[in-house]
Design a protein around this motif. Structure first.
Motif, PDB file in Angstrom:
ATOM      1  N   HIS A 138       0.794  -1.224   0.000  1.00 33.70           N
ATOM      2  CA  HIS A 138       0.000   0.000   0.000  1.00 33.70           C
ATOM      3  C   HIS A 138       0.827   1.276   0.000  1.00 33.70           C
ATOM      4  O   HIS A 138       0.267   2.372   0.002  1.00 33.70           O
ATOM      5  CB  HIS A 138      -0.954  -0.005   1.198  1.00 33.70           C
ATOM      6  N   GLY A 139       2.151   1.149   0.010  1.00 29.45           N
ATOM      7  CA  GLY A 139       3.009   2.322  -0.065  1.00 29.45           C
ATOM      8  C   GLY A 139       2.943   3.242   1.134  1.00 29.45           C
ATOM      9  O   GLY A 139       3.309   4.412   1.054  1.00 29.45           O
ATOM     10  N   ARG A 140       2.465   2.704   2.259  1.00 30.24           N
ATOM     11  CA  ARG A 140       2.350   3.548   3.465  1.00 30.24           C
ATOM     12  C   ARG A 140       3.558   3.282   4.353  1.00 30.24           C
ATOM     13  O   ARG A 140       3.643   2.265   5.029  1.00 30.24           O
ATOM     14  CB  ARG A 140       1.054   3.254   4.212  1.00 30.24           C
ATOM     15  N   HIS A 141       4.477   4.225   4.349  1.00 23.08           N
ATOM     16  CA  HIS A 141       5.728   4.058   5.095  1.00 23.08           C
ATOM     17  C   HIS A 141       5.636   4.615   6.512  1.00 23.08           C
ATOM     18  O   HIS A 141       6.489   4.316   7.344  1.00 23.08           O
ATOM     19  CB  HIS A 141       6.879   4.720   4.328  1.00 23.08           C
ATOM     20  N   GLN A 142       4.637   5.428   6.774  1.00 24.34           N
ATOM     21  CA  GLN A 142       4.434   5.967   8.114  1.00 24.34           C
ATOM     22  C   GLN A 142       3.067   5.493   8.603  1.00 24.34           C
ATOM     23  O   GLN A 142       2.046   5.918   8.083  1.00 24.34           O
ATOM     24  CB  GLN A 142       4.492   7.500   8.099  1.00 24.34           C
ATOM     25  N   ALA A 143       3.067   4.604   9.573  1.00 24.01           N
ATOM     26  CA  ALA A 143       1.818   4.096  10.136  1.00 24.01           C
ATOM     27  C   ALA A 143       1.991   4.008  11.644  1.00 24.01           C
ATOM     28  O   ALA A 143       2.607   3.073  12.148  1.00 24.01           O
ATOM     29  CB  ALA A 143       1.474   2.731   9.551  1.00 24.01           C
ATOM     30  N   ASP A 144       1.477   4.990  12.348  1.00 17.96           N
ATOM     31  CA  ASP A 144       1.642   4.996  13.801  1.00 17.96           C
ATOM     32  C   ASP A 144       0.467   4.280  14.471  1.00 17.96           C
ATOM     33  O   ASP A 144      -0.463   3.787  13.824  1.00 17.96           O
ATOM     34  CB  ASP A 144       1.823   6.414  14.331  1.00 17.96           C
ATOM     35  N   HIS A 145       0.495   4.240  15.787  1.00 16.53           N
ATOM     36  CA  HIS A 145      -0.533   3.544  16.553  1.00 16.53           C
ATOM     37  C   HIS A 145      -1.911   4.143  16.298  1.00 16.53           C
ATOM     38  O   HIS A 145      -2.907   3.419  16.170  1.00 16.53           O
ATOM     39  CB  HIS A 145      -0.183   3.616  18.045  1.00 16.53           C
ATOM     40  N   ALA A 146      -1.977   5.455  16.196  1.00 17.69           N
ATOM     41  CA  ALA A 146      -3.266   6.104  15.931  1.00 17.69           C
ATOM     42  C   ALA A 146      -3.836   5.667  14.587  1.00 17.69           C
ATOM     43  O   ALA A 146      -5.048   5.448  14.452  1.00 17.69           O
ATOM     44  CB  ALA A 146      -3.102   7.625  15.971  1.00 17.69           C
ATOM     45  N   PHE A 147      -2.962   5.509  13.586  1.00 18.24           N
ATOM     46  CA  PHE A 147      -3.415   5.032  12.279  1.00 18.24           C
ATOM     47  C   PHE A 147      -3.932   3.600  12.383  1.00 18.24           C
ATOM     48  O   PHE A 147      -4.957   3.251  11.782  1.00 18.24           O
ATOM     49  CB  PHE A 147      -2.276   5.109  11.263  1.00 18.24           C
ATOM     50  N   LEU A 148      -3.236   2.742  13.146  1.00 14.40           N
ATOM     51  CA  LEU A 148      -3.700   1.364  13.328  1.00 14.40           C
ATOM     52  C   LEU A 148      -5.087   1.336  13.955  1.00 14.40           C
ATOM     53  O   LEU A 148      -5.957   0.561  13.540  1.00 14.40           O
ATOM     54  CB  LEU A 148      -2.719   0.576  14.192  1.00 14.40           C
ATOM     55  N   CYS A 149      -5.302   2.176  14.957  1.00 12.87           N
ATOM     56  CA  CYS A 149      -6.611   2.231  15.616  1.00 12.87           C
ATOM     57  C   CYS A 149      -7.690   2.708  14.644  1.00 12.87           C
ATOM     58  O   CYS A 149      -8.823   2.204  14.663  1.00 12.87           O
ATOM     59  CB  CYS A 149      -6.559   3.138  16.841  1.00 12.87           C
ATOM     60  N   GLN A 150      -7.343   3.657  13.788  1.00 12.22           N
ATOM     61  CA  GLN A 150      -8.286   4.138  12.781  1.00 12.22           C
ATOM     62  C   GLN A 150      -8.604   3.030  11.778  1.00 12.22           C
ATOM     63  O   GLN A 150      -9.764   2.762  11.462  1.00 12.22           O
ATOM     64  CB  GLN A 150      -7.695   5.349  12.051  1.00 12.22           C
ATOM     65  N   LEU A 151      -7.576   2.351  11.314  1.00 12.94           N
ATOM     66  CA  LEU A 151      -7.728   1.313  10.299  1.00 12.94           C
ATOM     67  C   LEU A 151      -8.572   0.144  10.802  1.00 12.94           C
ATOM     68  O   LEU A 151      -9.447  -0.361  10.084  1.00 12.94           O
ATOM     69  CB  LEU A 151      -6.339   0.820   9.879  1.00 12.94           C
ATOM     70  N   GLN A 152      -8.347  -0.283  12.033  1.00 10.33           N
ATOM     71  CA  GLN A 152      -9.018  -1.484  12.528  1.00 10.33           C
ATOM     72  C   GLN A 152     -10.517  -1.284  12.690  1.00 10.33           C
ATOM     73  O   GLN A 152     -11.277  -2.258  12.725  1.00 10.33           O
ATOM     74  CB  GLN A 152      -8.405  -1.935  13.849  1.00 10.33           C
ATOM     75  N   ASN A 153     -10.962  -0.036  12.791  1.00 10.83           N
ATOM     76  CA  ASN A 153     -12.376   0.235  13.035  1.00 10.83           C
ATOM     77  C   ASN A 153     -13.168   0.544  11.774  1.00 10.83           C
ATOM     78  O   ASN A 153     -14.363   0.844  11.853  1.00 10.83           O
ATOM     79  CB  ASN A 153     -12.511   1.395  14.029  1.00 10.83           C
ATOM     80  N   LEU A 154     -12.535   0.455  10.601  1.00 11.19           N
ATOM     81  CA  LEU A 154     -13.207   0.788   9.351  1.00 11.19           C
ATOM     82  C   LEU A 154     -13.818  -0.450   8.695  1.00 11.19           C
ATOM     83  O   LEU A 154     -13.327  -1.565   8.874  1.00 11.19           O
ATOM     84  CB  LEU A 154     -12.216   1.421   8.371  1.00 11.19           C
ATOM     85  N   SER A 155     -14.852  -0.223   7.899  1.00 10.03           N
ATOM     86  CA  SER A 155     -15.395  -1.286   7.057  1.00 10.03           C
ATOM     87  C   SER A 155     -14.415  -1.579   5.931  1.00 10.03           C
ATOM     88  O   SER A 155     -13.514  -0.782   5.643  1.00 10.03           O
ATOM     89  CB  SER A 155     -16.734  -0.856   6.470  1.00 10.03           C
ATOM     90  N   ALA A 156     -14.607  -2.717   5.255  1.00 17.93           N
ATOM     91  CA  ALA A 156     -13.693  -3.110   4.178  1.00 17.93           C
ATOM     92  C   ALA A 156     -13.627  -2.046   3.087  1.00 17.93           C
ATOM     93  O   ALA A 156     -12.545  -1.720   2.580  1.00 17.93           O
ATOM     94  CB  ALA A 156     -14.134  -4.446   3.588  1.00 17.93           C
ATOM     95  N   ALA A 157     -14.763  -1.472   2.711  1.00 18.25           N
ATOM     96  CA  ALA A 157     -14.777  -0.456   1.652  1.00 18.25           C
ATOM     97  C   ALA A 157     -13.995   0.781   2.074  1.00 18.25           C
ATOM     98  O   ALA A 157     -13.246   1.360   1.277  1.00 18.25           O
ATOM     99  CB  ALA A 157     -16.218  -0.089   1.307  1.00 18.25           C
ATOM    100  N   LYS A 158     -14.139   1.183   3.309  1.00 16.95           N
ATOM    101  CA  LYS A 158     -13.436   2.375   3.790  1.00 16.95           C
ATOM    102  C   LYS A 158     -11.951   2.105   3.987  1.00 16.95           C
ATOM    103  O   LYS A 158     -11.130   3.009   3.868  1.00 16.95           O
ATOM    104  CB  LYS A 158     -14.084   2.883   5.076  1.00 16.95           C
ATOM    105  N   VAL A 159     -11.605   0.841   4.306  1.00  9.27           N
ATOM    106  CA  VAL A 159     -10.194   0.476   4.411  1.00  9.27           C
ATOM    107  C   VAL A 159      -9.499   0.707   3.071  1.00  9.27           C
ATOM    108  O   VAL A 159      -8.418   1.281   3.006  1.00  9.27           O
ATOM    109  CB  VAL A 159     -10.036  -1.004   4.857  1.00  9.27           C
ATOM    110  N   ARG A 160     -10.118   0.258   1.988  1.00  5.21           N
ATOM    111  CA  ARG A 160      -9.521   0.458   0.655  1.00  5.21           C
ATOM    112  C   ARG A 160      -9.298   1.930   0.364  1.00  5.21           C
ATOM    113  O   ARG A 160      -8.257   2.318  -0.160  1.00  5.21           O
ATOM    114  CB  ARG A 160     -10.417  -0.183  -0.416  1.00  5.21           C
TER     115      ARG A 160
END
Length: 199
Positions: A170-192
Protein backbone atom coordinates in the motif's frame (compact mmCIF):
# COMPACT_ATOMS: atom_id res chain seq x y z
CA UNK A 1 8.11 3.04 13.44
CA UNK A 2 7.17 4.18 16.90
CA UNK A 3 7.64 1.96 19.92
CA UNK A 4 4.58 -0.19 20.73
CA UNK A 5 4.07 -2.62 23.64
CA UNK A 6 2.42 -5.86 22.54
CA UNK A 7 0.87 -7.63 25.51
CA UNK A 8 -0.83 -10.90 26.35
CA UNK A 9 -2.50 -12.13 29.53
CA UNK A 10 -3.22 -15.63 30.74
CA UNK A 11 -6.16 -15.62 33.15
CA UNK A 12 -8.42 -17.84 35.24
CA UNK A 13 -11.46 -17.01 33.09
CA UNK A 14 -12.91 -14.68 30.48
CA UNK A 15 -14.13 -11.70 32.52
CA UNK A 16 -12.19 -9.64 35.08
CA UNK A 17 -15.40 -9.34 37.10
CA UNK A 18 -15.11 -13.07 37.87
CA UNK A 19 -11.47 -13.94 37.04
CA UNK A 20 -7.93 -12.67 37.56
CA UNK A 21 -4.77 -12.58 35.50
CA UNK A 22 -2.21 -15.32 36.14
CA UNK A 23 0.58 -14.27 33.75
CA UNK A 24 1.53 -11.32 31.58
CA UNK A 25 3.96 -11.16 28.68
CA UNK A 26 5.11 -8.04 26.81
CA UNK A 27 7.13 -7.69 23.62
CA UNK A 28 8.26 -4.18 22.71
CA UNK A 29 8.44 -3.56 18.95
CA UNK A 30 10.41 -0.68 17.48
CA UNK A 31 12.14 -0.05 14.15
CA UNK A 32 10.88 -3.29 12.64
CA UNK A 33 11.90 -5.73 15.39
CA UNK A 34 11.31 -6.89 18.95
CA UNK A 35 13.69 -4.87 21.12
CA UNK A 36 12.71 -5.88 24.67
CA UNK A 37 10.55 -8.35 26.60
CA UNK A 38 8.88 -8.76 29.99
CA UNK A 39 7.21 -11.85 31.45
CA UNK A 40 5.95 -12.79 34.88
CA UNK A 41 3.49 -15.08 36.57
CA UNK A 42 1.31 -13.17 39.03
CA UNK A 43 -0.32 -14.36 42.26
CA UNK A 44 -3.66 -12.72 42.96
CA UNK A 45 -4.88 -15.50 45.24
CA UNK A 46 -7.30 -16.65 42.52
CA UNK A 47 -7.83 -20.37 41.93
CA UNK A 48 -6.93 -21.85 38.53
CA UNK A 49 -9.63 -24.25 37.27
CA UNK A 50 -8.37 -27.60 35.94
CA UNK A 51 -9.31 -26.87 32.31
CA UNK A 52 -7.37 -23.58 32.43
CA UNK A 53 -4.36 -25.37 33.92
CA UNK A 54 -4.55 -27.93 31.10
CA UNK A 55 -4.81 -25.15 28.49
CA UNK A 56 -1.99 -22.95 29.79
CA UNK A 57 0.19 -25.25 31.87
CA UNK A 58 -0.05 -22.72 34.71
CA UNK A 59 -0.88 -24.47 37.98
CA UNK A 60 -2.03 -23.26 41.38
CA UNK A 61 1.30 -24.50 42.80
CA UNK A 62 3.21 -22.29 40.31
CA UNK A 63 1.15 -19.25 41.27
CA UNK A 64 1.71 -19.76 45.00
CA UNK A 65 5.42 -19.13 44.33
CA UNK A 66 4.78 -16.18 41.97
CA UNK A 67 5.13 -12.51 42.95
CA UNK A 68 1.95 -10.67 44.03
CA UNK A 69 -0.16 -9.34 41.16
CA UNK A 70 0.07 -5.74 42.46
CA UNK A 71 3.87 -5.93 42.34
CA UNK A 72 3.82 -7.37 38.82
CA UNK A 73 1.38 -4.76 37.50
CA UNK A 74 3.47 -1.92 38.91
CA UNK A 75 6.60 -3.45 37.37
CA UNK A 76 5.03 -3.98 33.95
CA UNK A 77 3.45 -0.52 33.93
CA UNK A 78 6.91 0.95 34.63
CA UNK A 79 8.43 -1.28 31.93
CA UNK A 80 5.91 -0.16 29.31
CA UNK A 81 5.91 3.49 30.31
CA UNK A 82 3.93 5.75 27.98
CA UNK A 83 3.99 3.39 24.99
CA UNK A 84 0.68 2.64 23.31
CA UNK A 85 -0.51 -0.95 23.53
CA UNK A 86 -1.51 -3.69 21.11
CA UNK A 87 -2.87 -7.20 21.60
CA UNK A 88 -4.42 -9.93 19.48
CA UNK A 89 -8.13 -9.91 20.28
CA UNK A 90 -7.42 -6.76 22.29
CA UNK A 91 -10.94 -6.55 23.72
CA UNK A 92 -10.01 -9.48 25.99
CA UNK A 93 -6.58 -8.27 27.10
CA UNK A 94 -7.68 -4.65 27.49
CA UNK A 95 -10.38 -5.65 29.99
CA UNK A 96 -7.80 -7.38 32.18
CA UNK A 97 -5.18 -4.64 31.68
CA UNK A 98 -7.64 -1.96 32.76
CA UNK A 99 -8.94 -4.00 35.71
CA UNK A 100 -5.51 -5.01 37.03
CA UNK A 101 -4.11 -1.50 36.59
CA UNK A 102 -7.10 -0.01 38.41
CA UNK A 103 -6.22 -2.17 41.43
CA UNK A 104 -2.84 -0.44 41.67
CA UNK A 105 -4.26 2.97 40.69
CA UNK A 106 -2.33 3.24 37.43
CA UNK A 107 -3.57 4.84 34.21
CA UNK A 108 -4.40 2.73 31.16
CA UNK A 109 -3.30 3.41 27.57
CA UNK A 110 -5.13 2.94 24.25
CA UNK A 111 -5.05 -0.44 22.51
CA UNK A 112 -4.76 -1.47 18.89
CA UNK A 113 -5.86 -4.98 17.90
CA UNK A 114 -3.83 -7.24 15.58
CA UNK A 115 -6.89 -9.50 15.13
CA UNK A 116 -8.95 -6.65 13.66
CA UNK A 117 -5.97 -5.37 11.67
CA UNK A 118 -5.30 -8.82 10.18
CA UNK A 119 -8.94 -9.03 9.08
CA UNK A 120 -8.54 -5.68 7.29
CA UNK A 121 -5.12 -6.36 5.74
CA UNK A 122 -5.20 -10.15 5.28
CA UNK A 123 -8.82 -10.93 4.32
CA UNK A 124 -7.55 -13.90 2.28
CA UNK A 125 -6.22 -15.71 5.39
CA UNK A 126 -8.22 -18.89 6.14
CA UNK A 127 -8.21 -18.16 9.89
CA UNK A 128 -7.44 -15.10 11.99
CA UNK A 129 -6.70 -17.01 15.19
CA UNK A 130 -3.20 -16.02 16.27
CA UNK A 131 -1.41 -19.37 15.96
CA UNK A 132 -3.17 -20.32 12.73
CA UNK A 133 -2.50 -16.93 11.17
CA UNK A 134 1.19 -16.93 12.10
CA UNK A 135 1.64 -20.45 10.70
CA UNK A 136 -0.18 -19.49 7.48
CA UNK A 137 2.01 -16.37 7.09
CA UNK A 138 5.20 -18.36 7.79
CA UNK A 139 6.13 -16.34 10.87
CA UNK A 140 8.52 -17.66 13.57
CA UNK A 141 7.41 -20.23 16.14
CA UNK A 142 7.72 -18.48 19.51
CA UNK A 143 7.00 -21.41 21.83
CA UNK A 144 4.01 -22.88 23.62
CA UNK A 145 0.67 -21.28 22.77
CA UNK A 146 -1.35 -19.98 25.72
CA UNK A 147 1.72 -18.79 27.55
CA UNK A 148 1.83 -15.03 27.77
CA UNK A 149 5.25 -14.19 26.38
CA UNK A 150 5.03 -16.71 23.52
CA UNK A 151 1.65 -15.28 22.51
CA UNK A 152 2.86 -11.67 22.90
CA UNK A 153 5.83 -12.44 20.65
CA UNK A 154 3.53 -14.10 18.10
CA UNK A 155 1.31 -11.01 18.08
CA UNK A 156 4.41 -8.79 17.80
CA UNK A 157 5.72 -10.76 14.81
CA UNK A 158 2.28 -10.58 13.18
CA UNK A 159 2.15 -6.82 13.75
CA UNK A 160 5.57 -6.37 12.17
CA UNK A 161 4.34 -8.47 9.23
CA UNK A 162 1.29 -6.18 8.91
CA UNK A 163 3.54 -3.10 8.94
CA UNK A 164 5.48 -4.73 6.10
CA UNK A 165 2.26 -5.23 4.13
CA UNK A 166 1.33 -1.58 4.64
CA UNK A 167 4.67 -0.57 3.13
CA UNK A 168 4.91 -3.11 0.32
CA UNK A 169 1.29 -3.44 -0.81
CA UNK A 170 0.00 0.00 0.00
CA UNK A 171 3.01 2.32 -0.07
CA UNK A 172 2.35 3.55 3.47
CA UNK A 173 5.73 4.06 5.10
CA UNK A 174 4.43 5.97 8.11
CA UNK A 175 1.82 4.10 10.14
CA UNK A 176 1.64 5.00 13.80
CA UNK A 177 -0.53 3.54 16.55
CA UNK A 178 -3.27 6.10 15.93
CA UNK A 179 -3.42 5.03 12.28
CA UNK A 180 -3.70 1.36 13.33
CA UNK A 181 -6.61 2.23 15.62
CA UNK A 182 -8.29 4.14 12.78
CA UNK A 183 -7.73 1.31 10.30
CA UNK A 184 -9.02 -1.48 12.53
CA UNK A 185 -12.38 0.24 13.03
CA UNK A 186 -13.21 0.79 9.35
CA UNK A 187 -15.40 -1.29 7.06
CA UNK A 188 -13.69 -3.11 4.18
CA UNK A 189 -14.78 -0.46 1.65
CA UNK A 190 -13.44 2.38 3.79
CA UNK A 191 -10.19 0.48 4.41
CA UNK A 192 -9.52 0.46 0.65
CA UNK A 193 -10.14 4.20 0.48
CA UNK A 194 -7.84 4.91 3.43
CA UNK A 195 -5.03 2.73 2.11
CA UNK A 196 -5.28 4.31 -1.34
CA UNK A 197 -4.04 7.52 0.25
CA UNK A 198 -0.41 6.46 0.71
CA UNK A 199 1.84 8.33 3.10
Amino acid sequence: MESIAVIDFETTGVSPSQARATEIGVAIIEDGRIVDRYQSLMNSGAWVPPFIEQLTGISNAMLRKAPPSDQVMNEVADFIGERPLLAHNASFDQKFWDAELARVRRRAQPFACSLLLSRRLLPEAPSHKLGNLNAWAGLPDTGRAHRALADAEMAANLTLHLFGLLRERHGRHQADHAFLCQLQNLSAAKVRALLATAS
